[in-house]
Design an enzyme around this catalytic site. Structure first.
Site, PDB file in Angstrom:
ATOM      1  N   LYS A 134      -4.369  -6.614   4.278  1.00  0.00           N
ATOM      2  CA  LYS A 134      -4.207  -5.494   3.023  1.00  0.00           C
ATOM      3  C   LYS A 134      -5.792  -5.339   2.822  1.00  0.00           C
ATOM      4  O   LYS A 134      -6.161  -4.043   2.470  1.00  0.00           O
ATOM      5  CB  LYS A 134      -3.491  -5.899   2.065  1.00  0.00           C
ATOM      6  CG  LYS A 134      -3.536  -4.956   0.669  1.00  0.00           C
ATOM      7  CD  LYS A 134      -3.313  -3.493   1.082  1.00  0.00           C
ATOM      8  CE  LYS A 134      -2.893  -2.608  -0.049  1.00  0.00           C
ATOM      9  NZ  LYS A 134      -3.813  -2.567  -1.348  1.00  0.00           N
TER      10      LYS A 134
ATOM     11  N   SER B  95       0.698  -1.054   0.176  1.00  0.00           N
ATOM     12  CA  SER B  95      -0.080  -0.011   0.081  1.00  0.00           C
ATOM     13  C   SER B  95       0.908   1.218   0.069  1.00  0.00           C
ATOM     14  O   SER B  95       1.791   1.517   0.626  1.00  0.00           O
ATOM     15  CB  SER B  95      -1.069   0.027   1.288  1.00  0.00           C
ATOM     16  OG  SER B  95      -1.658   1.304   1.203  1.00  0.00           O
TER      17      SER B  95
ATOM     18  N   GLU C 290      -9.687   2.260   4.729  1.00  0.00           N
ATOM     19  CA  GLU C 290      -9.500   3.292   3.811  1.00  0.00           C
ATOM     20  C   GLU C 290     -10.679   3.757   3.297  1.00  0.00           C
ATOM     21  O   GLU C 290     -11.024   5.133   2.943  1.00  0.00           O
ATOM     22  CB  GLU C 290      -8.702   2.996   2.705  1.00  0.00           C
ATOM     23  CG  GLU C 290      -8.279   4.092   1.650  1.00  0.00           C
ATOM     24  CD  GLU C 290      -7.370   3.416   0.680  1.00  0.00           C
ATOM     25  OE1 GLU C 290      -7.766   3.403  -0.772  1.00  0.00           O
ATOM     26  OE2 GLU C 290      -6.499   2.684   0.748  1.00  0.00           O
TER      27      GLU C 290
ATOM     28  N   HIS D 132      -7.393  -3.205   5.578  1.00  0.00           N
ATOM     29  CA  HIS D 132      -6.669  -1.734   5.478  1.00  0.00           C
ATOM     30  C   HIS D 132      -7.546  -1.026   4.224  1.00  0.00           C
ATOM     31  O   HIS D 132      -7.766   0.245   4.487  1.00  0.00           O
ATOM     32  CB  HIS D 132      -5.064  -1.821   4.811  1.00  0.00           C
ATOM     33  CG  HIS D 132      -4.643  -0.671   4.234  1.00  0.00           C
ATOM     34  ND1 HIS D 132      -5.094  -0.374   3.006  1.00  0.00           N
ATOM     35  CD2 HIS D 132      -3.737   0.349   4.855  1.00  0.00           C
ATOM     36  CE1 HIS D 132      -4.266   0.845   2.697  1.00  0.00           C
ATOM     37  NE2 HIS D 132      -3.581   1.137   3.893  1.00  0.00           N
ATOM     38  N   ASN D 133      -7.836  -1.857   3.164  1.00  0.00           N
ATOM     39  CA  ASN D 133      -8.484  -0.814   2.202  1.00  0.00           C
ATOM     40  C   ASN D 133      -9.829  -0.770   2.514  1.00  0.00           C
ATOM     41  O   ASN D 133     -10.605   0.400   2.107  1.00  0.00           O
ATOM     42  CB  ASN D 133      -8.374  -1.700   0.686  1.00  0.00           C
ATOM     43  CG  ASN D 133      -6.991  -1.687   0.131  1.00  0.00           C
ATOM     44  OD1 ASN D 133      -6.113  -1.412   0.701  1.00  0.00           O
ATOM     45  ND2 ASN D 133      -7.259  -1.917  -1.194  1.00  0.00           N
TER      46      ASN D 133
END
Length: 484
Positions: free
Chosen positions: A184, A129, A191, A187-188
């Site tokens: 990940k 990222s 986000e 995380h997204n």
């Protein structure tokens, strides 16, 4: 030039910049792209004079690598990854390492790790990222897969990763098979939540207070000096300051209000439903993008469906501060939900996740990098078994300080008809999580009434299930008990 330390397949934006990052840190990298003209373009431009070797076939790429050979794939997630793997399999030796650095679904990574382990190959699925700038200057890297592969790539990955807190790399081993890509994915998802919350703050400043983008830019720049200090707040300030060269108008005003998505936020929502994790802020952010895509319908509806006929009559400066506090409180809840999902996934899939290390990996390089991730790391370092981030003493205090403003903002938005789905859903989650008793007892009674699904009683031990013949016409046969 000597043999390369690592090979990379896929010279799109992220691939090119990761190669340059590796070369800048003293590694020799061999590169290959299916469209070989891209290899020529890269070698004749940005790769000139660097420790980078251009190759024109998988065979040539592998011939240029030290053993065990390390090959990183930066290609589109899905079938493209499988095609690359299939093309390499006949050429690889036992002990060679394949690395998928794309946004793959973690379930694909679980499958690939298993299949390649059975063939004697080591596989890593890693989240990367930070976008174009992060890939070049230092991304957040979240590797998982076969743990035997980690020692072979650790030095490279930790050298090129972002550094925080005196040089700590934003990269560490996450866990078995799909753990890296799962982290990940979350995380997204976070986000998505962060971006939608910032968009809602922008909407309130614009629609409620009538603030122009240039003035808003200064507000966001000021916010970036405090608790909200983060990459996304920083770039929002820059975006709002930008004017269009042709018209002189604020650039943001000329951009159509339909947001795209590539799927990782949606995957987060789907998996949260599968695991029973209430990540309401993240899923609302995904739904907000879906609603934004209905542009033509919204334009037609705006002429028919009317909202409240009222306007804001409070103090401007006070409400700006209220919005800041609401944004921070909602953000805390969104991260708490993301970490709750990680904990449920770890239990479901048998991963031993280090939540403090994950916060450190997200502290720099990545899109959600933010000052307060240091506080999250401290919370999990102090209590690795922390049930919910909201229960950490620091965040108990922060929510306590900010919740009155948060409630005022949501109430004002509802009164004025300004949609704030992530602000309001995060607040509902907070109120639900702190409630000793919820109305789910009525839900369970309804389920037992129409489907004999049984219920537990407050005056009996947990795990004992009961059924009531609510109408007097039903029998005593009950259905299976429920799964929360």
């Amino acid at each position: 030039m000597s043999q390369a330390d690592i090979g990379l397949i896929g010279l799109a934006v992220m691939g090119e910049n990761l190669v340059l990052n590796m070369a800048n840190h003293g590694f020799t990298v061999a590169v290959y792209n299916r469209t070989t003209a891209k290899v020529d373009d890269f070698m004749g431009d940005r790769a000139q004079g660097k420790s980078i070797i251009g190759t024109y076939s998988p065979e040539e790429l592998l011939a240029k690598l030290k053993k065990p050979r390390r090959v990183m794939m930066m290609v589109q997630a899905g079938e493209a990854v499988d095609r690359v793997i299939d093309s390499l399999l006949p050429l690889l030796d036992p002990g060679d390492i394949l690395i998928d650095g794309g946004n793959s679904n973690y379930q694909d990574t679980v499958r690939r790790t298993k299949e390649l382990t059975e063939k004697g190959l080591l596989y890593i699925g890693t989240g990367v990222s930070g976008g174009e700038e992060g890939a070049l200057k230092g991304p957040s890297i979240m590797p998982g897969g076969n743990p035997e592969a980690w020692p072979h790539v650790k030095d490279i990955f930790q050298a090129i990763a972002a550094k925080v807190d005196g040089g700590s790399p934003c990269c560490d081993w996450v866990g078995q098979d799909g753990a890296g890509h799962y982290v990940k994915m979350v995380h997204n998802g976070i986000e998505y939540g962060d971006m939608q919350m910032i968009a809602e703050a922008y909407a309130l400043l614009r629609q409620v207070l009538g603030i122009e983008p240039k003035e808003m830019s200064e507000i966001f720049k000021q916010w970036n000096k405090g608790d909200l200090d983060s990459y996304l707040i920083e770039i929002t300030g820059d975006i709002l300051a930008k004017t269009d060269d042709e018209t002189g108008q604020p650039m943001v005003d000329l951009i159509l209000d339909t947001a795209g998505q590539k799927g990782t936020g949606k995957w987060t929502g789907i998996d949260s439903l599968q695991l029973g994790a209430p990540v309401t802020a993240i899923t609302e952010a995904v739904f907000s993008r879906a609603l934004s895509s209905l542009k033509d319908e919204r334009v037609a509806a705006s002429a028919v469906l009317k909202g409240p006929d009222t306007s804001f009559d409070g103090d401007k400066a006070t409400f700006i501060e209220d919005i800041r506090q609401a944004l921070y409180a909602a953000k805390i809840c969104s991260y708490a939900q993301g970490y709750q999902l990680l904990a449920l996934a770890a239990a479901e899939y048998g991963w031993d996740l280090s939540y403090g290390s994950i916060a450190l990996m997200w502290r720099g390089g990545c899109i959600i990098r933010a000052q307060f991730l240091g506080r999250i790391k401290e919370a999990f370092d102090a209590d690795p078994k922390l049930a919910n981030l909201l229960l950490a003493p620091h965040f108990v205090g922060e929510i306590g300080k900010n919740q009155a403003a948060w409630r005022r903002v949501v109430a004002t938005a509802v009164t004025l008809g300004v949609p704030v789905p992530t602000f309001s859903s995060a607040l509902a989650y907070y109120d639900g999580y702190r409630s000793e008793r919820l109305p789910a007892n009525l839900l369970q009674a309804q389920r037992d009434y129409f489907g004999a699904h049984t219920y537990e009683r407050v005056d009996k031990p947990r795990g004992e299930f009961f059924h009531t013949n609510w109408t007097g016409r039903g029998g005593t046969t009950a259905s299976t008990s429920y799964n929360a």
